[in-house]
Design a protein around this motif. Structure first.
Motif, PDB file in Angstrom:
ATOM      1  N   ASN A  46      44.742  44.566  48.795  1.00  0.00           N
ATOM      2  CA  ASN A  46      43.657  43.580  48.893  1.00  0.00           C
ATOM      3  C   ASN A  46      42.760  43.613  47.662  1.00  0.00           C
ATOM      4  OD1 ASN A  46      44.455  42.547  51.339  1.00  0.00           O
ATOM      5  ND2 ASN A  46      43.111  43.842  52.556  1.00  0.00           N
ATOM      6  N   LEU A  47      42.533  44.802  47.105  1.00  0.00           N
ATOM      7  CA  LEU A  47      41.727  44.925  45.893  1.00  0.00           C
ATOM      8  C   LEU A  47      42.414  44.223  44.724  1.00  0.00           C
ATOM      9  CD1 LEU A  47      39.239  46.140  44.529  1.00  0.00           C
ATOM     10  CD2 LEU A  47      40.591  48.194  44.043  1.00  0.00           C
ATOM     11  N   LEU A  48      43.719  44.434  44.570  1.00  0.00           N
ATOM     12  CA  LEU A  48      44.471  43.786  43.496  1.00  0.00           C
ATOM     13  C   LEU A  48      44.501  42.271  43.690  1.00  0.00           C
ATOM     14  CD1 LEU A  48      47.476  46.272  43.220  1.00  0.00           C
ATOM     15  CD2 LEU A  48      45.748  45.849  41.458  1.00  0.00           C
ATOM     16  N   ARG A  49      44.667  41.825  44.919  1.00  0.00           N
ATOM     17  CA  ARG A  49      44.710  40.392  45.204  1.00  0.00           C
ATOM     18  C   ARG A  49      43.386  39.731  44.837  1.00  0.00           C
ATOM     19  NH1 ARG A  49      44.956  38.454  49.925  1.00  0.00           N
ATOM     20  NH2 ARG A  49      46.450  36.742  49.685  1.00  0.00           N
ATOM     21  N   ARG A  50      42.281  40.367  45.230  1.00  0.00           N
ATOM     22  CA  ARG A  50      40.960  39.784  44.953  1.00  0.00           C
ATOM     23  C   ARG A  50      40.702  39.714  43.448  1.00  0.00           C
ATOM     24  NH1 ARG A  50      39.359  42.921  49.485  1.00  0.00           N
ATOM     25  NH2 ARG A  50      38.561  44.546  48.097  1.00  0.00           N
ATOM     26  N   LYS A  51      41.084  40.779  42.747  1.00  0.00           N
ATOM     27  CA  LYS A  51      40.862  40.823  41.301  1.00  0.00           C
ATOM     28  C   LYS A  51      41.675  39.739  40.600  1.00  0.00           C
ATOM     29  CE  LYS A  51      40.824  44.025  37.389  1.00  0.00           C
ATOM     30  NZ  LYS A  51      41.060  45.423  36.941  1.00  0.00           N
ATOM     31  N   PHE A  52      42.916  39.595  40.998  1.00  0.00           N
ATOM     32  CA  PHE A  52      43.774  38.594  40.371  1.00  0.00           C
ATOM     33  C   PHE A  52      43.304  37.186  40.712  1.00  0.00           C
ATOM     34  CE2 PHE A  52      47.528  35.977  39.772  1.00  0.00           C
ATOM     35  CZ  PHE A  52      48.053  36.489  38.593  1.00  0.00           C
ATOM     36  N   ASN A  53      42.920  36.975  41.953  1.00  0.00           N
ATOM     37  CA  ASN A  53      42.526  35.650  42.415  1.00  0.00           C
ATOM     38  C   ASN A  53      41.211  35.187  41.795  1.00  0.00           C
ATOM     39  OD1 ASN A  53      42.978  33.348  44.129  1.00  0.00           O
ATOM     40  ND2 ASN A  53      41.332  34.090  45.440  1.00  0.00           N
ATOM     41  N   SER A  54      40.308  36.116  41.512  1.00  0.00           N
ATOM     42  CA  SER A  54      38.991  35.751  40.978  1.00  0.00           C
ATOM     43  C   SER A  54      38.991  35.620  39.462  1.00  0.00           C
ATOM     44  CB  SER A  54      37.944  36.798  41.394  1.00  0.00           C
ATOM     45  OG  SER A  54      38.276  38.076  40.858  1.00  0.00           O
ATOM     46  N   ALA A  55      40.125  35.951  38.820  1.00  0.00           N
ATOM     47  CA  ALA A  55      40.192  35.874  37.364  1.00  0.00           C
ATOM     48  C   ALA A  55      40.057  34.429  36.881  1.00  0.00           C
ATOM     49  CB  ALA A  55      41.509  36.463  36.872  1.00  0.00           C
ATOM     50  N   THR A  56      39.461  34.256  35.719  1.00  0.00           N
ATOM     51  CA  THR A  56      39.369  32.946  35.079  1.00  0.00           C
ATOM     52  C   THR A  56      40.522  32.796  34.092  1.00  0.00           C
ATOM     53  OG1 THR A  56      37.987  33.756  33.267  1.00  0.00           O
ATOM     54  CG2 THR A  56      36.858  33.025  35.275  1.00  0.00           C
ATOM     55  N   TYR A  57      40.655  31.625  33.526  1.00  0.00           N
ATOM     56  CA  TYR A  57      41.755  31.370  32.591  1.00  0.00           C
ATOM     57  C   TYR A  57      41.753  32.391  31.446  1.00  0.00           C
ATOM     58  CZ  TYR A  57      44.907  28.943  29.416  1.00  0.00           C
ATOM     59  OH  TYR A  57      45.956  28.635  28.582  1.00  0.00           O
ATOM     60  N   ALA A  58      40.554  32.726  30.939  1.00  0.00           N
ATOM     61  CA  ALA A  58      40.452  33.654  29.814  1.00  0.00           C
ATOM     62  C   ALA A  58      40.861  35.078  30.203  1.00  0.00           C
ATOM     63  CB  ALA A  58      39.024  33.649  29.271  1.00  0.00           C
ATOM     64  N   ASP A  59      40.813  35.387  31.498  1.00  0.00           N
ATOM     65  CA  ASP A  59      41.157  36.737  31.964  1.00  0.00           C
ATOM     66  C   ASP A  59      42.662  36.959  32.032  1.00  0.00           C
ATOM     67  OD1 ASP A  59      38.466  37.445  32.367  1.00  0.00           O
ATOM     68  OD2 ASP A  59      38.470  36.476  34.329  1.00  0.00           O
ATOM     69  N   TYR A  60      43.425  35.890  32.115  1.00  0.00           N
ATOM     70  CA  TYR A  60      44.872  36.013  32.233  1.00  0.00           C
ATOM     71  C   TYR A  60      45.525  36.206  30.869  1.00  0.00           C
ATOM     72  CZ  TYR A  60      44.517  34.242  37.034  1.00  0.00           C
ATOM     73  OH  TYR A  60      44.212  34.070  38.353  1.00  0.00           O
ATOM     74  N   ILE A  61      46.607  36.961  30.854  1.00  0.00           N
ATOM     75  CA  ILE A  61      47.440  37.076  29.660  1.00  0.00           C
ATOM     76  C   ILE A  61      48.387  35.884  29.673  1.00  0.00           C
ATOM     77  CG2 ILE A  61      49.192  38.459  28.493  1.00  0.00           C
ATOM     78  CD1 ILE A  61      47.933  40.932  29.811  1.00  0.00           C
TER      79      ILE A  61
END
Length: 323
Positions: A46-61
């Protein structure tokens, strides 16, 4: 309550099947271990899901594959709770397969406006449509009856009315792609009128729904299918209608999602679809293994079905900066 009844029915069927080989106790023990593992992994996942889901475009590789798949259109049925998985699935496809002409995310009606905006922000190829747009004269009445017995009726509506637009791919939200997906890219480029599907375990289909030769070919998993032509659903729809009309009171109590998958198997059998090879994986044999044994260069994709869903999130940090 319906989910509980479905699970109890699943246990009953599993015990009955395994009792014939003397493995009923092992089946029950395995189910208990699976539930314990799911509980243990829940917090970290759940922690990983929340972190990934809340990322913005700039946060993604955003190291996307440079290949442009001009004649490929993708469909995925998604619900609000599965948006994080949908995002991770899309990112993996863009990295290892290429950019489709369009990726249509079909909402079951529970995806919010903010979630739609978040999904669209991943890539310009992404479009959002409602599941009801796939109802048509051929499947509407069948859907109405099937929806009384399973949440998979909306998926049936989509699968039975996928368009004839060249290379059409249906991808469940819980599927990731890996380095070996160049095989998929080549297959899509030279698809022609061919159709393919991911194989499942034998017990995934309803043997009372299918007949003779239909049961002898590798069983289809409706989470990943590739269509080079429009598939005729008239016979599967007729058989669904006949099956639903003959349901017993006990059968009506459980979720009949197996009928939706069995009908998709029948449609692809009649269309001459071919099973995909061992690079395309649906596996739970590594459920006790802390590592993901079915990922990496040797594989094109893996369908992370519920018993191993937590393993899907082991790969999420590969797509985020500063993790």
């Amino acid at each position: 309550m319906k989910k509980l009844l479905s699970y109890l029915l699943f246990l009953q069927i599993g015990i009955q099947r395994n009792a014939k080989t003397g493995d009923a106790l092992n089946f029950v023990t395995g189910e208990l271990k699976r539930l314990i593992r799911r509980f243990r992994h829940r917090n970290s996942v759940n922690l990983l899901r929340r972190k990934f889901n809340s990322a913005t475009y700039a946060d993604y590789i955003n190291d996307e594959c440079p290949e442009k798949l001009q004649n490929v259109v993708i469909f995925s049925l998604c619900y609000g709770e599965a948006v994080p998985e949908q995002k991770l699935s899309i990112k993996s496809f863009l990295r290892y397969v290429g950019t489709p002409a369009k990726w249509t995310i079909v909402s079951d009606g529970s995806i919010t406006i903010d979630q739609k905006d978040s999904l669209r922000s991943l890539h310009p190829s992404i479009d959002i449509r409602d599941w009801s747009e796939f109802l048509c004269e051929e499947n509407a009445c069948c859907f109405e009856e099937l929806s009384k017995y399973t949440v998979f009726a909306k998926k049936f509506a989509l699968m039975s009315n996928l368009p004839d637009q060249g290379a059409v791919v249906y991808i469940d939200t819980d599927i990731l792609f890996f380095e070996g997906a160049h095989h998929l890219r080549d297959l899509l480029k030279h698809l022609g009128k061919n159709c393919y599907y991911l194989t499942d375990t034998p017990e995934c289909l309803d043997p009372t729904f299918l007949e003779g030769a239909e049961l002898k070919v590798p069983p289809l998993n409706a989470g990943f299918v590739i269509q080079g032509k429009k598939i005729d659903w008239s016979e599967p729809i007729a058989r669904i209608n006949k099956t639903l009309a003959q349901l017993s009171p006990v059968q009506k109590m459980g979720d009949l999602g197996v009928i939706e998958q069995s009908a998709t198997h029948l449609a692809h059998f009649l269309a001459g679809s071919k099973p995909l090879n061992e690079k395309y994986v649906l596996e739970i044999s590594d459920i006790l293994d802390p590592e993901d044994r079915f990922s990496g260069p040797s594989f094109a994709m893996r369908h992370y079905v519920r018993p191993v869903r937590h393993k899907m999130w082991m790969h999420s940090t590969e797509y985020l900066r500063n993790t």
